[in-house]
Design a protein around this motif. Structure first.
Motif, short mmCIF file in Angstrom:
data_model
loop_
_atom_site.label_atom_id
_atom_site.label_comp_id
_atom_site.label_asym_id
_atom_site.label_seq_id
_atom_site.Cartn_x
_atom_site.Cartn_y
_atom_site.Cartn_z
N ASP A 1 27.43 12.43 49.49
CA ASP A 1 27.39 12.97 50.94
C ASP A 1 25.99 12.94 51.55
O ASP A 1 25.25 12.47 50.82
N ASP A 2 26.02 13.49 52.50
CA ASP A 2 24.67 13.56 53.47
C ASP A 2 23.68 14.49 52.60
O ASP A 2 22.53 13.98 52.51
N ALA A 3 24.14 15.35 52.01
CA ALA A 3 23.30 16.43 51.12
C ALA A 3 22.77 15.76 49.91
O ALA A 3 21.38 15.76 49.79
N SER A 4 23.42 14.82 49.57
CA SER A 4 22.95 13.92 48.16
C SER A 4 22.03 13.18 48.73
O SER A 4 20.97 12.88 48.03
N LYS A 5 22.18 12.32 49.86
CA LYS A 5 21.29 11.19 50.29
C LYS A 5 20.08 11.98 50.56
O LYS A 5 18.95 11.28 50.27
N LEU A 6 20.05 12.88 51.23
CA LEU A 6 18.85 13.65 51.64
C LEU A 6 17.92 14.24 50.51
O LEU A 6 16.57 14.03 50.16
N ALA A 7 18.71 14.65 49.53
CA ALA A 7 17.92 15.07 48.10
C ALA A 7 17.31 13.67 47.47
O ALA A 7 16.03 14.03 46.92
N GLN B 1 14.13 12.88 49.50
CA GLN B 1 13.12 13.87 49.57
C GLN B 1 12.44 13.60 48.17
O GLN B 1 11.23 14.06 47.91
N GLN C 1 15.36 10.05 59.92
CA GLN C 1 16.27 11.00 59.80
C GLN C 1 16.14 12.31 60.84
O GLN C 1 16.84 12.78 61.53
N HIS D 1 22.04 13.30 58.26
CA HIS D 1 21.90 14.06 57.01
C HIS D 1 21.73 15.31 57.00
O HIS D 1 21.17 15.95 56.39
N GLY D 2 22.30 16.16 58.21
CA GLY D 2 22.48 17.49 58.23
C GLY D 2 20.95 17.96 58.71
O GLY D 2 21.09 19.22 58.86
N LEU D 3 20.34 17.16 59.27
CA LEU D 3 18.96 17.78 59.85
C LEU D 3 19.05 17.85 61.28
O LEU D 3 19.58 17.07 61.99
#
Length: 342
Positions: free
Chosen positions: A173-179, A182, A199, A205-207
């Motif tokens: 998911d988006d949270a995993s992509k962002l992690a 980062q 992003q 990605h939730g940002l």
């Protein structure tokens, strides 16, 4: 046939010193009048041949009165390197600025004829066709763009849920992509920092959409060597997208990217020169990007040829160069991926 006496010597009668000085003054006036007339007929004067094409002096232009009109110094300074600016400012003369600007144009035309290594697929090592987003996919786990042909080959070998290059599982998911992004940002990965900036710019990605933060990240990525970050900064400042418009600054970032082989930035410089009426320089930029496989530049050269701003030879050269570049990027796997819509 000699033109204006070139290639043919004439004897002049011996004159007294006063008469000779008077004749010299008259000749100087006549030459200056002819020069002014020529400058009023063209915007910029051809200086020579560089990098396979005509180079033009962009630091002087003239209107119909024959009066010189120089580009704003801010535009020249933003387009020059810091060392060039320092030298020009220390000297304080318009000639030093002109010289530095010409040196910059020489570097622009002599450099950036080959795409950066990051434009190659890390599996097959071939350059990815342009635009890369249509012919490859960025994997945030390793920040590598894998071409569609190699992605198809991986699927055919049963690799579906893992990166074809580093074999890391795809984020769910988006949270995993962002992690994932980062984690690489924390290691000063220029590509990851550039991606995180994008992003923030898009609000993905939730940002939340945060243009100042995007610019901050792109600036950091550019300092670490990301040519794509230079391009993003150029686009943002030149167009004034959610920031104060600063065209000279945007051009500077595009120049930095073009010198390193970034094709869309090179094309954008051609668009800038076309808008400024510098058609020959625009063609030179588009010739470079077309020969690296950029379809849009080839189409623009075709339009310039129809309008009489590009020669038949230039159009033919661009077409052949484009075809060669595209042919080198083809492979059976990539063609199969196109056929089935991967």
């Amino acid at each position: 046939m000699p033109c204006h006496g070139i290639g043919r010597k004439r004897r002049r009668p011996t004159l007294a010193s006063g008469e000779e000085g008077s004749e010299k003054t008259e000749r100087e006036r006549a030459c200056q009048a002819k020069k002014t007339q020529r400058m009023s007929q063209v915007e910029i004067q051809t200086r020579g041949v560089e990098g396979g094409g005509m180079r033009r002096d962009l630091t002087r232009r003239s209107d119909h009165t024959g009066t010189d009109r120089r580009p704003p110094r801010a535009l020249i300074f933003y387009s020059m390197s810091a060392s060039d600016v320092a030298v020009a400012q220390a000297d304080g003369s318009a000639e030093s600025v002109d010289t530095a600007a010409r040196d910059l144009q020489r570097r622009l035309m002599a450099s950036g004829h080959e795409r950066p290594e990051d434009d190659r697929c890390p599996i097959c090592f071939d350059l990815i066709e342009l635009p890369m987003g249509e012919h490859g996919k960025l994997n945030v786990c390793c920040m590598k763009i894998v071409c569609n042909g190699c992605a198809l080959a991986a699927h055919q070998r049963g690799i579906y849920s893992r990166c074809p290059f580093c074999r890391s599982p795809f984020p769910a998911d988006d949270a995993s992509k962002l992690a994932m992004v980062q984690r690489r940002v924390s290691k000063s990965d220029a590509a990851a920092i550039n991606n995180l900036g994008y992003q923030h710019y898009r609000g993905r990605h939730g940002l939340a959409r945060d243009v100042p933060r995007a610019i901050e990240l792109w600036t950091e990525a550019a300092e670490l060597g990301s040519v794509t970050a230079h391009h993003h900064l150029g686009h943002t400042y030149y167009r004034g997208n959610d920031v104060q418009k600063d065209k000279p600054r945007g051009i500077h970032y595009w120049q930095e990217a073009a010198i390193k082989g970034h094709v869309p930035s090179r094309h954008s410089l051609g668009v800038v020169e076309h808008k400024n009426g510098n058609y020959q320089l625009a063609v030179q930029h588009w010739m470079i990007s077309a020969k690296m496989g950029y379809d849009k530049s080839l189409r623009y050269i075709k339009g310039m040829f129809k309008e009489g701003h590009a020669t038949k030879a230039q159009h033919a050269e661009a077409l052949l160069g484009y075809r060669d570049a595209v042919e080198e990027m083809k492979s059976p796997q990539r063609e199969e991926a196109k056929r089935i819509g991967v």
